[in-house]
Design a protein around this motif. Structure first.
Motif, mmCIF file in Angstrom:
data_model
loop_
_atom_site.group_PDB
_atom_site.id
_atom_site.type_symbol
_atom_site.label_atom_id
_atom_site.label_comp_id
_atom_site.label_asym_id
_atom_site.label_seq_id
_atom_site.Cartn_x
_atom_site.Cartn_y
_atom_site.Cartn_z
ATOM 1 N N UNK A 138 0.849 -1.195 0.000
ATOM 2 C CA UNK A 138 0.000 0.000 0.000
ATOM 3 C C UNK A 138 0.884 1.245 0.000
ATOM 4 N N UNK A 139 0.514 2.261 -0.768
ATOM 5 C CA UNK A 139 1.323 3.479 -0.794
ATOM 6 C C UNK A 139 1.368 4.141 0.582
ATOM 7 N N UNK A 140 2.514 4.718 0.884
ATOM 8 C CA UNK A 140 2.676 5.432 2.150
ATOM 9 C C UNK A 140 1.847 6.706 2.130
ATOM 10 N N UNK A 141 1.227 7.005 3.250
ATOM 11 C CA UNK A 141 0.538 8.288 3.393
ATOM 12 C C UNK A 141 1.571 9.318 3.824
ATOM 13 N N UNK A 142 1.727 10.380 3.049
ATOM 14 C CA UNK A 142 2.709 11.410 3.346
ATOM 15 C C UNK A 142 2.004 12.761 3.383
ATOM 16 N N UNK A 143 1.871 13.282 4.591
ATOM 17 C CA UNK A 143 1.185 14.548 4.832
ATOM 18 C C UNK A 143 2.222 15.588 5.245
ATOM 19 N N UNK A 144 2.162 16.749 4.623
ATOM 20 C CA UNK A 144 3.083 17.828 4.970
ATOM 21 C C UNK A 144 2.348 18.901 5.765
ATOM 22 N N UNK A 145 3.025 19.425 6.775
ATOM 23 C CA UNK A 145 2.560 20.626 7.455
ATOM 24 C C UNK A 145 3.540 21.730 7.102
ATOM 25 N N UNK A 146 3.038 22.781 6.476
ATOM 26 C CA UNK A 146 3.873 23.906 6.055
ATOM 27 C C UNK A 146 3.534 25.116 6.909
ATOM 28 N N UNK A 147 4.560 25.676 7.524
ATOM 29 C CA UNK A 147 4.400 26.811 8.428
ATOM 30 C C UNK A 147 5.331 27.927 7.963
ATOM 31 N N UNK A 148 4.769 29.078 7.627
ATOM 32 C CA UNK A 148 5.595 30.203 7.202
ATOM 33 C C UNK A 148 6.428 30.704 8.382
ATOM 34 N N UNK B 77 -0.755 19.629 3.528
ATOM 35 C CA UNK B 77 -0.741 19.255 2.121
ATOM 36 C C UNK B 77 -0.623 17.736 2.030
ATOM 37 N N UNK B 78 -1.459 17.115 1.202
ATOM 38 C CA UNK B 78 -1.332 15.677 0.963
ATOM 39 C C UNK B 78 -0.385 15.462 -0.212
ATOM 40 N N UNK B 79 0.804 14.929 0.069
ATOM 41 C CA UNK B 79 1.808 14.673 -0.963
ATOM 42 C C UNK B 79 1.761 13.237 -1.475
ATOM 43 N N UNK B 80 0.932 12.392 -0.892
ATOM 44 C CA UNK B 80 1.015 10.945 -1.083
ATOM 45 C C UNK B 80 1.072 10.514 -2.542
ATOM 46 N N UNK B 81 0.215 11.087 -3.390
ATOM 47 C CA UNK B 81 0.134 10.631 -4.768
ATOM 48 C C UNK B 81 0.995 11.392 -5.744
ATOM 49 N N UNK B 82 1.824 12.312 -5.278
ATOM 50 C CA UNK B 82 2.629 13.127 -6.180
ATOM 51 C C UNK B 82 3.863 12.356 -6.649
ATOM 52 N N UNK B 83 4.377 12.675 -7.827
ATOM 53 C CA UNK B 83 5.525 11.933 -8.387
ATOM 54 C C UNK B 83 6.730 11.932 -7.456
ATOM 55 N N UNK B 84 7.299 10.742 -7.258
ATOM 56 C CA UNK B 84 8.526 10.603 -6.489
ATOM 57 C C UNK B 84 8.371 10.524 -4.995
ATOM 58 N N UNK B 85 7.182 10.821 -4.488
ATOM 59 C CA UNK B 85 7.002 10.887 -3.032
ATOM 60 C C UNK B 85 7.167 9.521 -2.382
ATOM 61 N N UNK B 86 6.683 8.471 -3.036
ATOM 62 C CA UNK B 86 6.797 7.137 -2.445
ATOM 63 C C UNK B 86 8.255 6.688 -2.373
ATOM 64 N N UNK B 87 9.086 7.257 -3.227
ATOM 65 C CA UNK B 87 10.491 6.864 -3.235
ATOM 66 C C UNK B 87 11.323 7.625 -2.206
ATOM 67 N N UNK B 88 11.082 8.954 -2.087
ATOM 68 C CA UNK B 88 11.935 9.752 -1.188
ATOM 69 C C UNK B 88 11.194 10.305 0.022
ATOM 70 N N UNK B 89 9.962 9.885 0.219
ATOM 71 C CA UNK B 89 9.209 10.311 1.405
ATOM 72 C C UNK B 89 8.651 11.711 1.333
ATOM 73 N N UNK B 90 8.829 12.372 0.192
ATOM 74 C CA UNK B 90 8.276 13.719 0.024
ATOM 75 C C UNK B 90 9.327 14.822 0.050
#
Length: 398
Positions: free
Chosen positions: A8-18, A138-151
């Protein structure tokens, strides 16, 4: 020969804080203040026809000159090294860093840059939860390359796009869920990226104090410490049943899950506001009789600003309330729900004035606020196409 199923693809969620958002936006306007301790809070910007970057540093007001009860909205990292931080009283901050430069807030400008950085994110990652003027998930899970490098590559691309568009930096935490991502975004501030995986929880999360979990406030932390629990590891070591017995079924179960880094909340990409409110803290405590004119003017202005906010956002509401904080810091609230929706300033003032009749006004007033809730989209089901105006004259104790 059967082919084993793909993991199953890893769920990778980003929290971005300015990073120090309000202060950083001000430094774009005043680049001569880069590297100096600067605090943002209160006051009004004085008109000056000179180019902002040409104003000599010596002409900016210093915190040691401040007299009043304003609160710091944010501070540059240079000021934070002196112990100055957001929500701190400016008089207290003046003792810690008297030479800090003091600038007034400019919310219109901050909202402008907020829209700019969020637009850049959406170009690269379409699933985003807006958490306020300076932070998003931000949900990065399905973006290119994220499953390989964790985002990592996507986080770098977002950082770069924001800096190119705004000149501002941000810190990003990427993790399996929102809870861990928010904690991770604090690991390398400013302008950092931190990746956390489920297997990192014992080494990177458990050594932290319990207060680092978003949702554990000062009171809960005091209770935990009284029970001998200081770190997240110590919290994770407690049985769920033990926590439920002491903190209740819902919160106890959440504490147990959070300590183990579990959080299945989805990203909320569209949300409706619960209420719209405005409040003001007076530089001096005001007396209902002696300062009646000043209170009346402030009350009317708050109602007008709330009405303008509602109309700008396309909402109407039918629960109107007030908030008062007295000179002894005790706060009271009252509200009133009516049948008709409204976004009309006079109507809001009249109904808020009715709420004032239900609170004691025998002490000086430190803070005054007005709120409109039970919102609906203008023209939506049960809501009028235009702001309703209820019959009756404007009435207020002020």
């Amino acid at each position: 020969m059967s082919v084993p199923p793909s993991p199953a693809p890893l769920r990778r969620i980003a929290h971005l804080d300015m990073d120090a958002f309000f202060a950083s936006v001000e430094l774009l306007r005043y680049p001569q203040l880069q590297g100096l301790p600067v605090v943002i809070g209160g006051g009004r910007r004085q008109p000056d026809e000179r180019p902002t970057a040409s104003i000599p540093v010596a002409e900016f007001p210093r915190l040691r000159e401040y007299v009043g009860r304003g609160v710091i909205t944010t501070a540059t990292y240079a000021a934070r090294r002196f112990g100055v931080g957001s929500a701190m009283g400016m008089m207290k901050a003046a003792k810690l860093c008297p030479e800090a430069i003091m600038l007034p807030v400019d919310f219109d400008r901050y909202r402008h840059f907020s829209r700019l950085f969020k637009a850049e994110i959406l170009k690269l990652a379409p699933v985003m939860e807006d958490r306020g003027v300076d932070e998003v998930y931000i949900d990065l899970s399905g973006l290119p390359g994220v499953q390989a490098d964790g985002g990592l590559a996507q986080a770098k691309a977002i950082q770069a796009a924001i800096f190119t568009a705004t000149g501002l930096t941000c810190s990003v935490g990427v993790a399996p869920n929102k809870l861990l991502a928010k904690m991770a975004s604090e690991f390398q501030k400013p302008n950092g990226i931190s990746l956390v995986f489920a297997e990192d929880v014992p080494t990177r999360i458990w050594p932290l104090p319990c207060r680092k979990i978003n949702g554990i406030g000062p009171k809960t932390d005091q209770r935990l410490q009284a029970l001998g629990i200081h770190t997240i590891a110590e919290l994770a070591a407690r049985d769920e049943a033990w926590l439920i017995a002491r903190f209740g079924k819902s919160y106890g179960a959440w504490l147990h899950a959070a300590a183990h880094g579990r959080d299945d909340r989805p990203l909320v990409t569209e949300s409706e506001p619960v209420s719209v409110s405005r409040e003001t803290t007076f530089s001096n405590d005001l007396h209902v009789r002696e300062d009646r004119a000043a209170l009346a003017e402030a009350f009317t202005r708050l109602c007008e600003r709330v009405a303008a906010d509602l109309q700008r956002k396309g909402y109407v509401g039918r629960t109107i309330g007030i908030k008062i904080r007295y000179d002894n810091f005790r706060a009271v609230t009252r509200d009133h729900t009516v049948e008709e929706f409204t976004a009309d300033a006079k109507t809001i003032r009249r109904l808020a004035g009715e709420c004032l009749k239900r609170v004691p006004l025998d002490r000086r007033i430190r803070l005054l606020g007005v709120r409109v809730g039970t919102l609906a989209k203008r023209g939506g089901e049960g809501a009028p196409e235009a702001p309703a105006v209820l019959p009756g004259e404007t009435l207020s104790l002020f």
